[in-house]
Enzyme design. Structure first.
Site, short mmCIF file in Angstrom:
data_model
loop_
_atom_site.label_atom_id
_atom_site.label_comp_id
_atom_site.label_asym_id
_atom_site.label_seq_id
_atom_site.Cartn_x
_atom_site.Cartn_y
_atom_site.Cartn_z
N PRO A 114 2.19 -9.02 4.19
CA PRO A 114 1.25 -9.24 3.10
C PRO A 114 0.08 -8.26 3.18
O PRO A 114 -0.38 -7.94 4.28
CB PRO A 114 0.78 -10.69 3.33
CG PRO A 114 1.17 -11.04 4.72
CD PRO A 114 2.27 -10.13 5.14
N GLY A 152 -5.19 -8.49 7.07
CA GLY A 152 -5.57 -8.22 8.46
C GLY A 152 -4.39 -7.86 9.35
O GLY A 152 -4.53 -7.84 10.57
N LEU A 153 -3.24 -7.55 8.74
CA LEU A 153 -2.04 -7.27 9.55
C LEU A 153 -1.65 -5.79 9.51
O LEU A 153 -0.51 -5.43 9.80
CB LEU A 153 -0.87 -8.16 9.08
CG LEU A 153 -1.15 -9.67 9.16
CD1 LEU A 153 0.01 -10.47 8.62
CD2 LEU A 153 -1.47 -10.09 10.60
N SER A 193 -1.26 -3.63 7.03
CA SER A 193 -0.24 -3.17 6.08
C SER A 193 -0.61 -1.80 5.49
O SER A 193 0.27 -0.96 5.29
CB SER A 193 0.01 -4.19 4.98
OG SER A 193 -1.02 -4.18 4.05
N SER A 194 -1.90 -1.54 5.25
CA SER A 194 -2.24 -0.24 4.65
C SER A 194 -1.91 0.89 5.63
O SER A 194 -1.39 1.93 5.23
CB SER A 194 -3.70 -0.20 4.20
OG SER A 194 -4.55 -0.34 5.30
N ALA A 195 -2.17 0.68 6.91
CA ALA A 195 -1.85 1.72 7.90
C ALA A 195 -0.35 1.90 8.01
O ALA A 195 0.15 3.04 8.08
CB ALA A 195 -2.43 1.35 9.27
N ALA A 196 0.41 0.79 8.01
CA ALA A 196 1.87 0.89 8.13
C ALA A 196 2.44 1.64 6.92
O ALA A 196 3.29 2.53 7.08
CB ALA A 196 2.49 -0.51 8.24
N ASP A 253 -5.27 0.76 13.81
CA ASP A 253 -4.13 0.40 12.95
C ASP A 253 -3.13 1.56 12.83
O ASP A 253 -1.92 1.35 12.91
CB ASP A 253 -4.61 0.02 11.53
CG ASP A 253 -5.38 -1.29 11.52
OD1 ASP A 253 -5.89 -1.69 12.59
OD2 ASP A 253 -5.47 -1.91 10.45
C1 MEV Z 1 -9.76 -4.33 11.22
O1 MEV Z 1 -8.37 -4.63 11.37
C2 MEV Z 1 -10.40 -4.22 12.56
C3 MEV Z 1 -11.84 -3.74 12.58
O2 MEV Z 1 -12.20 -3.63 13.95
C4 MEV Z 1 -12.02 -2.42 11.89
C5 MEV Z 1 -11.27 -1.29 12.58
O3 MEV Z 1 -11.03 -1.35 13.78
O4 MEV Z 1 -10.98 -0.32 11.85
C6 MEV Z 1 -12.75 -4.76 11.94
#
Ligand code: MEV
Length: 287
Positions: free
Chosen positions: A71, A75-76, A78-81, A123
């Site tokens: 999703p 916070g998982l 996904s944009s980097a993947a 990420d």
């Molecule tokens: C985001 O997944 C994690 C943060 O530490 C930002 C980052 O490391 O780029 C909040």
């Protein structure tokens, strides 16, 4: 035509503190993003600034197909993947011969730009190399693989990483002593976790503490705490928000036999559970 996949990620410890040069520990997880790129004369019609940047970076046109079980805005990672898989597919399809390291660097540059300069390379490094890594000041140290059984709870409340990182920066500007000591405490927990990677009960306890510290830093959300509490009550060793917070996802470290029970508890509390474990592989070519 070239198809590549890359894993998602969770922060086990140290998110936000990692932005201030402290160590962070992150782990690649099983739901992978698959991206197919095909050469073409026309620019792809893209709605995502990450994807637009991938094509722009290489100065090419073509079509793109994405299949993702991760999703987005949760916070998982996904944009980097998606970014790492897309860059790798373009690189292969057009024969650019960029190395993995170069792909990771370009992906980080894109993340940083899109997130208004506020992103650590965690990420993009995890999406590129997989496994469990410790990141500090942009340098990756690969940690030994562990049999971590995790249940993710997605709150389905979307968040903006850039905004949350900015909120912490504001808090740190206005209350430097308090914010500084919270960030230092997150560092202590992360460093201690490194010494106890094989003691999951201890790691669970540290996750609980890390969650409380992130809450105090102002990046919590009532739904995250509801899911974290539900997971702990259902038998997890420990649980915490993961990633930027403010919604997004939490993780629970579980004994293998309790995974289903923890997943059911997260769903019953209003989250969407994903049962997962370590993905040791980073970005890879698919048939
Ligand atoms: C985001 O997944 C994690 C943060 O530490 C930002 C980052 O490391 O780029 C909040």
């Amino acid at each position: 035509m070239a198809t590549y996949s890359a894993p998602g990620k969770v922060f086990l410890f140290g998110e936000h503190a990692v932005v201030y040069g402290k160590p962070g520990i992150a782990m690649a997880i099983k739901p992978r993003v698959h991206v197919t790129v095909r050469k073409g004369r026309y620019p792809p019609s893209l709605k995502s600034p990450y994807l637009e940047s991938c094509f722009h970076e290489f100065g090419v046109t073509g079509s793109l197909y994405i299949n993702s079980q991760l999703p987005s805005s949760s916070g998982l990672g996904s944009s980097a993947a998606v970014t790492v898989a897309t860059l790798s597919a373009i690189n292969d399809e057009y024969g650019f011969e960029q190395t993995r390291d170069e792909i990771a660097q370009i992906a980080y540059g894109i993340e940083k730009r899109v997130q208004l300069g506020r992103a650590s390379p965690t990420d993009t490094q995890v999406a590129t190399y997989g496994g469990i890594v410790m990141m500090k000041n942009g340098v990756r140290r690969t940690l030994p693989p562990q049999d971590f059984q995790l249940v993710i709870g997605n709150t389905q409340i979307s968040h903006s990483t850039a905004q949350l990182v900015e909120d912490v920066a504001d808090f740190r500007r206005n209350h430097p002593a308090v914010a500084g000591s919270l960030i230092d405490s997150i560092e202590t927990v992360t460093r201690q976790a490194l010494f106890h990677l094989q003691d999951q009960e201890c790691l669970g306890r540290y996750m609980d503490i890390n969650h409380a510290l992130l809450d105090a830093l102002g990046v919590g959300h009532p739904m995250l705490t509801t899911l974290v509490t539900a997971a702990r009550d259902a038998g997890a060793y420990g649980a915490k928000m993961t990633g930027a917070g403010g919604g997004g996802s939490m993780i629970a470290l579980c004994p293998k036999r309790e995974k289903k029970q923890v997943a059911r508890a997260i769903d019953a509390a209003g989250g969407r559970s994903i049962v997962t474990s370590l993905d040791t592989e980073g970005v890879r070519k698919e048939q």
